[in-house]
Each structure stands twice: as structure tokens, then as C-alpha cells.
Scaffold this motif. Structure first.
Motif, mmCIF file in Angstrom:
data_model
loop_
_atom_site.group_PDB
_atom_site.id
_atom_site.type_symbol
_atom_site.label_atom_id
_atom_site.label_comp_id
_atom_site.label_asym_id
_atom_site.label_seq_id
_atom_site.Cartn_x
_atom_site.Cartn_y
_atom_site.Cartn_z
ATOM 1 N N ALA A 72 -11.052 -6.455 -12.499
ATOM 2 C CA ALA A 72 -12.320 -6.030 -13.095
ATOM 3 C C ALA A 72 -13.445 -6.918 -12.584
ATOM 4 C CB ALA A 72 -12.235 -6.103 -14.615
ATOM 5 N N PHE A 73 -14.465 -6.294 -12.024
ATOM 6 C CA PHE A 73 -15.624 -7.061 -11.570
ATOM 7 C C PHE A 73 -16.898 -6.232 -11.630
ATOM 8 C CE2 PHE A 73 -13.076 -5.588 -8.040
ATOM 9 C CZ PHE A 73 -13.953 -4.879 -7.249
ATOM 10 N N ALA A 74 -16.985 -5.417 -12.664
ATOM 11 C CA ALA A 74 -18.174 -4.586 -12.831
ATOM 12 C C ALA A 74 -19.368 -5.411 -13.323
ATOM 13 C CB ALA A 74 -17.900 -3.443 -13.805
ATOM 14 N N HIS A 75 -19.111 -6.591 -13.877
ATOM 15 C CA HIS A 75 -20.160 -7.479 -14.402
ATOM 16 C C HIS A 75 -20.938 -6.842 -15.543
ATOM 17 C CE1 HIS A 75 -19.343 -10.261 -11.180
ATOM 18 N NE2 HIS A 75 -19.597 -9.336 -10.291
ATOM 19 N N GLY A 99 -15.468 -13.673 -12.454
ATOM 20 C CA GLY A 99 -16.535 -14.321 -13.201
ATOM 21 C C GLY A 99 -16.299 -15.814 -13.285
ATOM 22 N N SER A 100 -17.330 -16.506 -13.657
ATOM 23 C CA SER A 100 -17.242 -17.957 -13.812
ATOM 24 C C SER A 100 -16.392 -18.303 -15.032
ATOM 25 C CB SER A 100 -18.646 -18.542 -14.001
ATOM 26 O OG SER A 100 -19.179 -18.101 -15.253
ATOM 27 N N ARG A 101 -16.091 -19.573 -15.185
ATOM 28 C CA ARG A 101 -15.346 -20.011 -16.375
ATOM 29 C C ARG A 101 -16.139 -19.692 -17.646
ATOM 30 N NH1 ARG A 101 -11.310 -22.640 -13.989
ATOM 31 N NH2 ARG A 101 -11.754 -23.828 -12.120
ATOM 32 N N ARG A 102 -17.450 -19.874 -17.597
ATOM 33 C CA ARG A 102 -18.297 -19.568 -18.762
ATOM 34 C C ARG A 102 -18.262 -18.069 -19.068
ATOM 35 N NH1 ARG A 102 -23.404 -17.896 -20.020
ATOM 36 N NH2 ARG A 102 -24.346 -18.855 -21.847
ATOM 37 N N THR A 103 -18.387 -17.252 -18.033
ATOM 38 C CA THR A 103 -18.322 -15.801 -18.206
ATOM 39 C C THR A 103 -16.975 -15.399 -18.799
ATOM 40 O OG1 THR A 103 -19.864 -15.381 -16.411
ATOM 41 C CG2 THR A 103 -18.347 -13.585 -16.963
ATOM 42 N N HIS A 104 -15.915 -16.019 -18.308
ATOM 43 C CA HIS A 104 -14.581 -15.681 -18.813
ATOM 44 C C HIS A 104 -14.420 -16.107 -20.266
ATOM 45 C CE1 HIS A 104 -10.494 -14.375 -18.628
ATOM 46 N NE2 HIS A 104 -10.050 -15.565 -18.977
ATOM 47 N N ALA A 105 -14.934 -17.281 -20.625
ATOM 48 C CA ALA A 105 -14.853 -17.741 -22.021
ATOM 49 C C ALA A 105 -15.589 -16.772 -22.947
ATOM 50 C CB ALA A 105 -15.428 -19.153 -22.148
ATOM 51 N N LEU A 106 -16.750 -16.308 -22.519
ATOM 52 C CA LEU A 106 -17.496 -15.327 -23.325
ATOM 53 C C LEU A 106 -16.732 -14.012 -23.418
ATOM 54 C CD1 LEU A 106 -21.107 -16.038 -21.994
ATOM 55 C CD2 LEU A 106 -20.166 -16.666 -24.240
ATOM 56 N N ARG A 107 -16.100 -13.606 -22.322
ATOM 57 C CA ARG A 107 -15.287 -12.387 -22.304
ATOM 58 C C ARG A 107 -14.158 -12.503 -23.324
ATOM 59 N NH1 ARG A 107 -13.486 -12.720 -17.230
ATOM 60 N NH2 ARG A 107 -15.206 -11.491 -16.436
ATOM 61 N N LEU A 108 -13.468 -13.646 -23.319
ATOM 62 C CA LEU A 108 -12.358 -13.839 -24.252
ATOM 63 C C LEU A 108 -12.839 -13.786 -25.704
ATOM 64 C CD1 LEU A 108 -10.294 -16.633 -22.459
ATOM 65 C CD2 LEU A 108 -9.900 -14.151 -22.450
ATOM 66 N N ALA A 122 -4.138 -14.319 -22.881
ATOM 67 C CA ALA A 122 -3.578 -15.249 -21.905
ATOM 68 C C ALA A 122 -3.088 -14.527 -20.650
ATOM 69 C CB ALA A 122 -2.439 -16.048 -22.529
ATOM 70 N N ARG A 123 -2.885 -13.227 -20.730
ATOM 71 C CA ARG A 123 -2.435 -12.446 -19.568
ATOM 72 C C ARG A 123 -3.568 -12.125 -18.597
ATOM 73 N NH1 ARG A 123 -0.566 -7.369 -21.337
ATOM 74 N NH2 ARG A 123 -0.143 -7.049 -19.139
ATOM 75 N N ILE A 124 -4.808 -12.348 -19.021
ATOM 76 C CA ILE A 124 -5.947 -12.068 -18.145
ATOM 77 C C ILE A 124 -6.150 -13.254 -17.203
ATOM 78 C CG2 ILE A 124 -8.410 -11.563 -17.989
ATOM 79 C CD1 ILE A 124 -8.225 -10.430 -20.844
ATOM 80 N N HIS A 125 -6.107 -12.984 -15.926
ATOM 81 C CA HIS A 125 -6.338 -14.022 -14.924
ATOM 82 C C HIS A 125 -7.835 -14.066 -14.642
ATOM 83 C CE1 HIS A 125 -2.090 -14.726 -14.037
ATOM 84 N NE2 HIS A 125 -1.990 -13.481 -14.497
ATOM 85 N N GLY A 126 -8.474 -15.051 -15.216
ATOM 86 C CA GLY A 126 -9.905 -15.202 -15.041
ATOM 87 C C GLY A 126 -10.258 -16.679 -15.132
#
Length: 169
Positions: A72-75, A99-108, A122-126
Motif C-alpha cells: 500500500a502506497f496510496a498516501h 511511509g516514514s516511521r511517523r506515518t506508520h505509527a499514525l497508521r497503526l 504486527a503483520r504490517i511491514h511498515g
């Protein structure tokens, strides 16, 4: 066994033949990175489908199963999040998100608020991909594809020189 291959085993009078379907990646988003990942997938003998609409992508990932993958990289959270949730619920073998680590943390945080449990999160590789020193789009596609291959074959990426035993197992 690598995807897209067949194997036969003979047990007494019984022959068992196994066919593992070719890996299929759904690429959620468009642009140069999607094109590079699709090209890398073709080199690996995988199928790749690029989609930009969440509803279409949800349908595609629901058909993937454990031998398939989503990148996924639709942003756009309105596009990425429902597709990530659908992939996790469908048991897709590889789920990656750019996405960046910050983007991924917000996604989670968003996905947790939507009811996704920590085991699935935890299965999402980001951020997506292996740390290969990638700088160009083609190098990023290689790093992402290499991570997908490692996850789908249940391997931990390690240099062969650092492993003992047979190379092919």
C-alpha cells in the motif's frame, strides 16, 4: 516450495501432486514505484495488479490468500486503511505499507481505533522493504520485493555466508 511450481511425491501406490499458485501482489497506488515493483514481480514470475480505488483493491486482496501480497502506497488513509484491514482479515501472506516511521505509527493508531488487534497490526511491514541501502525507485522495488519474498517463504533475510547447512531447503 516456490510459488508457481509443481511437485510430485510417490507414497506406495498413491501419487500426490501439489501446485502452488504464483505469488500475486496487489499494488495500491500508482506511479513510478508501482511500475518498478510490477516489473520486479514479473522478473520473479509473480503477477502484479496495480489499483488506485479502495473498493477495487479490497476485492482484489480478498482473493489473494496466504501466498499473495499487498503493498500500500496510496498516501491517503481513506484509500490505504480499508484495504490494509481487508488484507489482514483475508490472511494475505505479505502486507506492506510505504511511509516514514511517523506515518506508520499514525497508521497503526488509526487501524487500532478501527478495531484491528495488535497481532494483526504486527503483520504490517511498515516502513516497507528491507534495509538494502536503496535510493532509487528501482532499488526500492527490489528491497520491497525481497522483503515480500522473505516473508512469503518464512525466511529471515541473512547473508548466505552467515548461515550453516544447505543453501536450498
Amino acid at each position: 516450495m516456490p510459488s508457481g511450481r509443481t511437485a510430485a511425491a510417490v507414497e506406495g501406490a498413491t501419487v500426490v501432486e501439489l501446485f502452488v499458485p504464483a505469488t500475486h501482489l496487489v499494488l495500491l497506488g500508482a506511479g513510478a514505484l508501482a511500475e518498478a515493483i510490477a516489473a520486479q514481480a514479473r522478473l520473479l514470475g509473480w503477477r502484479a495488479t496495480t489499483v488506485g480505488v479502495a473498493a477495487t483493491a479490497v476485492g482484489a486482496v480478498e482473493r489473494l490468500g496466504p501466498s499473495g501480497g499487498l503493498v500500500a502506497f496510496a498516501h491517503d488513509a481513506a484509500v490505504d486503511d480499508p484495504v490494509l484491514i481487508a488484507a489482514l482479515r483475508a490472511g494475505v501472506g505479505y502486507v506492506g505499507a510505504l511511509g516514514s516511521r511517523r506515518t506508520h505509527a499514525l497508521r497503526l493508531e488509526r487501524l487500532r481505533a478501527a478495531g484491528v488487534d495488535d497481532g494483526d497490526l504486527a503483520r504490517i511491514h511498515g516502513p516497507v522493504g528491507l534495509d538494502l541501502g536503496a535510493r532509487t525507485v528501482s532499488e526500492m522495488a527490489l528491497a520491497i520485493s525481497a522483503e515480500a519474498l522473505a516473508v512469503l517463504t518464512r525466511r529471515t533475510p541473512t547473508p548466505l555466508r552467515d548461515r550453516a547447512g544447505p543453501i536450498h531447503r
